[in-house]
Write a protein that holds these residues in place. Structure first.
Motif, PDB file in Angstrom:
ATOM      1  N   SER B  31       0.834  -1.203   0.000  1.00 51.62           N
ATOM      2  CA  SER B  31       0.000   0.000   0.000  1.00 51.62           C
ATOM      3  C   SER B  31       0.862   1.243   0.000  1.00 51.62           C
ATOM      4  CB  SER B  31      -0.905   0.003   1.235  1.00 51.62           C
ATOM      5  OG  SER B  31      -1.655   1.201   1.292  1.00 51.62           O
ATOM      6  N   SER B  33       0.369   5.543   0.186  1.00 51.45           N
ATOM      7  CA  SER B  33      -0.522   6.694   0.366  1.00 51.45           C
ATOM      8  C   SER B  33       0.263   7.962   0.104  1.00 51.45           C
ATOM      9  CB  SER B  33      -1.092   6.715   1.795  1.00 51.45           C
ATOM     10  OG  SER B  33      -1.864   5.571   2.047  1.00 51.45           O
ATOM     11  N   GLN B  48      -4.852   6.930  -1.385  1.00 49.26           N
ATOM     12  CA  GLN B  48      -4.268   5.662  -0.985  1.00 49.26           C
ATOM     13  C   GLN B  48      -4.478   4.645  -2.101  1.00 49.26           C
ATOM     14  OE1 GLN B  48      -6.150   3.312   2.024  1.00 49.26           O
ATOM     15  NE2 GLN B  48      -4.665   1.672   1.695  1.00 49.26           N
ATOM     16  N   GLY B  56      -8.719   5.095  -1.341  1.00 45.03           N
ATOM     17  CA  GLY B  56      -9.165   6.280  -0.617  1.00 45.03           C
ATOM     18  C   GLY B  56      -8.730   7.538  -1.341  1.00 45.03           C
ATOM     19  N   SER B  94       2.761   1.038   3.569  1.00 44.93           N
ATOM     20  CA  SER B  94       2.171   0.191   4.599  1.00 44.93           C
ATOM     21  C   SER B  94       2.008  -1.223   4.067  1.00 44.93           C
ATOM     22  CB  SER B  94       0.815   0.761   5.020  1.00 44.93           C
ATOM     23  OG  SER B  94       0.204  -0.052   5.983  1.00 44.93           O
ATOM     24  N   SER B  96      -0.488  -3.314   4.635  1.00 45.18           N
ATOM     25  CA  SER B  96      -1.845  -3.593   4.184  1.00 45.18           C
ATOM     26  C   SER B  96      -2.574  -2.294   3.923  1.00 45.18           C
ATOM     27  CB  SER B  96      -2.589  -4.417   5.227  1.00 45.18           C
ATOM     28  OG  SER B  96      -3.921  -4.649   4.824  1.00 45.18           O
ATOM     29  N   GLY B  97      -3.625  -2.372   3.166  1.00 52.75           N
ATOM     30  CA  GLY B  97      -4.321  -1.141   2.817  1.00 52.75           C
ATOM     31  C   GLY B  97      -5.805  -1.204   2.980  1.00 52.75           C
ATOM     32  N   GLY B  98      -6.294  -2.303   3.543  1.00 56.34           N
ATOM     33  CA  GLY B  98      -7.736  -2.387   3.701  1.00 56.34           C
ATOM     34  C   GLY B  98      -8.096  -2.788   5.106  1.00 56.34           C
ATOM     35  N   GLY B  99      -9.265  -2.414   5.546  1.00 56.25           N
ATOM     36  CA  GLY B  99      -9.719  -2.828   6.861  1.00 56.25           C
ATOM     37  C   GLY B  99      -8.910  -2.195   7.966  1.00 56.25           C
ATOM     38  N   ILE B 100      -8.382  -3.013   8.855  1.00 51.18           N
ATOM     39  CA  ILE B 100      -7.688  -2.508  10.030  1.00 51.18           C
ATOM     40  C   ILE B 100      -6.473  -1.689   9.624  1.00 51.18           C
ATOM     41  CG2 ILE B 100      -6.212  -4.533  10.281  1.00 51.18           C
ATOM     42  CD1 ILE B 100      -6.610  -4.266  13.328  1.00 51.18           C
ATOM     43  N   SER B 101      -6.235  -0.614  10.358  1.00 52.11           N
ATOM     44  CA  SER B 101      -5.123   0.271  10.034  1.00 52.11           C
ATOM     45  C   SER B 101      -3.798  -0.367  10.413  1.00 52.11           C
ATOM     46  CB  SER B 101      -5.281   1.592  10.776  1.00 52.11           C
ATOM     47  OG  SER B 101      -6.463   2.246  10.387  1.00 52.11           O
ATOM     48  N   TYR B 102      -2.842  -0.218   9.556  1.00 53.05           N
ATOM     49  CA  TYR B 102      -1.499  -0.682   9.806  1.00 53.05           C
ATOM     50  C   TYR B 102      -0.562   0.516   9.896  1.00 53.05           C
ATOM     51  CZ  TYR B 102      -2.030  -5.726   9.275  1.00 53.05           C
ATOM     52  OH  TYR B 102      -2.362  -7.035   9.465  1.00 53.05           O
ATOM     53  N   GLU B 103       0.602   0.269  10.490  1.00 56.29           N
ATOM     54  CA  GLU B 103       1.600   1.318  10.594  1.00 56.29           C
ATOM     55  C   GLU B 103       1.984   1.815   9.204  1.00 56.29           C
ATOM     56  OE1 GLU B 103       1.776  -1.159  14.203  1.00 56.29           O
ATOM     57  OE2 GLU B 103       1.778  -1.597  12.061  1.00 56.29           O
TER      58      GLU B 103
END
Lengths: 113, 115
Positions: B31, B33, B48, B56, B94, B96-103
């Protein structure tokens, strides 16, 4: 609109003191709250982050305190050092919105030797 | 390991011109952004991308566009530059880019000056 309000805008602390920066948010969908440190001419660096299922998280000299009911969170820097002098940003992102961070306006910290 | 890389470092353009900024994420991150940081303010979310799809979009005009390539690198394009587009453009990587936020880990940014 500013959804994350950060205070103070600037802060001066003596070496060895505690630096405290506060943030307040409005969007109850926020569920991830990171803090970033930025030096002049550099990109923000991730310091520490918290999710609302815990009220406090500590990593070294950095601690996040989180108050879900008040929709507030804060960064505490213990034993502040001159090398900590930088701009600090709080941020938040909503549930299921991946990486769409909303940042606060920033706090410029100066630690005097 | 290499962090997020961005190019160019600095750029000076004239009003009305077009600009392309480039970003390479951390190896293994899917991901990317993009954020705009005006001097003295916090970064503002622009786009994103995750797995080559837009996930996004922030409150920016259609003059701003982006894309992600099969190797997960990304480009941000800005058309018809205005003086107000002068800013530091940051790319964040990052896992991952979907659902739960990652660092998210930021690159050093590209400083764009529009004259």
């Amino acid at each position: 609109q500013q959804q994350v309000k950060q205070s103070p805008q600037s802060l001066i602390v003596q070496k060895g003191g505690i630096s405290i920066i506060n943030c307040a948010y409005e969007n109850t969908a926020f569920d991830y709250f990171p803090w970033y440190q930025q030096f002049p001419g550099k990109g923000p660096a991730l310091l520490i982050a918290i999710r609302p299922d815990v009220s406090e998280k500590k990593e070294g000299r950095f601690t996040i305190s989180f108050n879900k009911s008040a929709k507030q969170f804060s960064l505490h820097i213990m034993d502040s050092q001159p090398g900590d002098s930088a701009t600090y940003f709080c941020a938040a992102s909503p549930h299921n919105a991946g990486n769409m961070l909303t940042f606060g306006g920033g706090t410029r910290l100066m630690v005097k030797p | 390991d290499a962090g997020v890389t961005q190019s160019p470092t600095h750029l000076i353009k004239t009003r009305g011109q077009q600009v392309t900024l480039r970003c390479s994420p951390i190896s293994g991150h899917k991901s990317v952004s993009w954020y705009q940081q005006v001097l003295g303010q916090g970064p503002q979310f622009i786009f994103q991308y995750y797995e080559k799809e837009e996930r996004g979009r922030g409150n920016f005009p259609d003059r701003f566009s982006a894309r992600q390539f099969p190797n997960y690198s990304s480009e941000l394009n800005v058309n018809a530059l205005l003086l107000g587009d002068s800013a530091l453009y940051l790319c964040a990587s990052s896992f991952s880019g979907g659902g739960i936020s990652y660092e998210q880990y930021f690159g050093p940014g590209t400083r764009l000056t529009v004259t």
